[in-house]
Design a protein around this motif. Structure first.
Motif, PDB file in Angstrom:
ATOM      1  N   ALA A 189       8.089   1.160   0.444  1.00 47.24           N
ATOM      2  CA  ALA A 189       8.048   2.530  -0.142  1.00 47.24           C
ATOM      3  C   ALA A 189       7.851   2.160  -1.650  1.00 47.24           C
ATOM      4  O   ALA A 189       8.726   1.575  -1.971  1.00 47.24           O
ATOM      5  N   MET A 190       6.980   3.060  -2.293  1.00 45.87           N
ATOM      6  CA  MET A 190       6.898   2.889  -3.426  1.00 45.87           C
ATOM      7  C   MET A 190       6.941   4.515  -4.215  1.00 45.87           C
ATOM      8  O   MET A 190       6.186   5.446  -3.631  1.00 45.87           O
ATOM      9  N   SER A 227       4.579   9.750   5.216  1.00 43.29           N
ATOM     10  CA  SER A 227       3.736  10.300   4.461  1.00 43.29           C
ATOM     11  C   SER A 227       3.029  11.070   5.520  1.00 43.29           C
ATOM     12  O   SER A 227       2.666  10.888   6.620  1.00 43.29           O
ATOM     13  N   ILE A 228       2.094  12.286   4.766  1.00 41.58           N
ATOM     14  CA  ILE A 228       1.432  13.187   5.602  1.00 41.58           C
ATOM     15  C   ILE A 228       0.233  13.710   4.529  1.00 41.58           C
ATOM     16  O   ILE A 228       0.515  14.083   3.331  1.00 41.58           O
ATOM     17  N   LEU A 230       0.973  -1.277   0.039  1.00 37.84           N
ATOM     18  CA  LEU A 230       0.029   0.038  -0.223  1.00 37.84           C
ATOM     19  C   LEU A 230       0.732   1.334   0.060  1.00 37.84           C
ATOM     20  O   LEU A 230       1.594   1.457   0.878  1.00 37.84           O
ATOM     21  N   PRO A 231       1.096   1.945  -1.152  1.00 37.34           N
ATOM     22  CA  PRO A 231       1.794   3.044  -1.105  1.00 37.34           C
ATOM     23  C   PRO A 231       1.333   4.222  -0.217  1.00 37.34           C
ATOM     24  O   PRO A 231       0.075   4.136   0.215  1.00 37.34           O
ATOM     25  N   GLY A 232       2.286   4.647   0.356  1.00 37.44           N
ATOM     26  CA  GLY A 232       1.948   5.900   1.366  1.00 37.44           C
ATOM     27  C   GLY A 232       0.709   6.649   0.995  1.00 37.44           C
ATOM     28  O   GLY A 232      -0.278   6.969   1.824  1.00 37.44           O
ATOM     29  N   SER A 233       0.646   7.455  -0.253  1.00 37.09           N
ATOM     30  CA  SER A 233      -0.247   8.157  -0.710  1.00 37.09           C
ATOM     31  C   SER A 233      -1.702   7.476  -0.605  1.00 37.09           C
ATOM     32  O   SER A 233      -2.634   8.106  -0.422  1.00 37.09           O
ATOM     33  N   ALA A 234      -1.916   6.190  -1.073  1.00 41.08           N
ATOM     34  CA  ALA A 234      -2.903   5.660  -1.176  1.00 41.08           C
ATOM     35  C   ALA A 234      -3.289   5.152   0.370  1.00 41.08           C
ATOM     36  O   ALA A 234      -4.506   5.001   0.620  1.00 41.08           O
ATOM     37  N   GLU A 273      -1.329  10.755   8.822  1.00 39.92           N
ATOM     38  CA  GLU A 273       0.010  10.318   8.678  1.00 39.92           C
ATOM     39  C   GLU A 273       0.301   9.002   8.745  1.00 39.92           C
ATOM     40  O   GLU A 273      -0.325   7.867   9.321  1.00 39.92           O
ATOM     41  N   MET A 274       1.369   8.581   7.779  1.00 36.46           N
ATOM     42  CA  MET A 274       1.603   7.082   7.824  1.00 36.46           C
ATOM     43  C   MET A 274       2.996   6.961   8.302  1.00 36.46           C
ATOM     44  O   MET A 274       4.020   7.654   7.844  1.00 36.46           O
TER      45      MET A 274
END
Length: 106
Positions: A94-95, A51-52, A5-9, A62-63
């Protein structure tokens, strides 16, 4: 089979799942002052922020993740500084996927 699961997703998913910190508390999710949560994630799991984003009602989503162990946690922080845990898991990676080329209409 691993699911990544990418940070933005993950941030988007947390925004969709979490309407407010008050609702999270009502559902029994653990909440504490942000500094306490961040320290606990770092000390116990070796997680740092990856990520935020800003979610509903000006909440900070946040992740946090550990590159070493692969654990991850998604938090939501209210404007008052109360942070609630929304989700956590394993196999973080991380992706940085590139957007598809949309210049060719075919």
């Amino acid at each position: 089979m691993k699911t990544f699961l990418p940070g933005s997703a993950a941030i988007l998913a947390a925004c969709l799942v979490t309407a407010s910190v008050t609702a999270a508390q009502a559902q029994g999710r653990p909440c504490a002052p942000r500094d306490n949560v961040i320290a606990r994630l770092a000390e116990r799991y070796g997680e740092s922020r990856k990520s935020i984003g800003i979610g509903a009602n000006n909440q900070v989503v946040e992740m946090f993740a550990s590159d070493e162990s692969g654990t991850w946690t998604i938090t939501v922080t209210s404007p008052t500084g109360l942070t609630c845990l929304v989700a956590s898991g394993q196999a973080y990676e991380a992706m940085a996927d590139a957007l598809p080329d949309t210049s060719d209409p075919a």
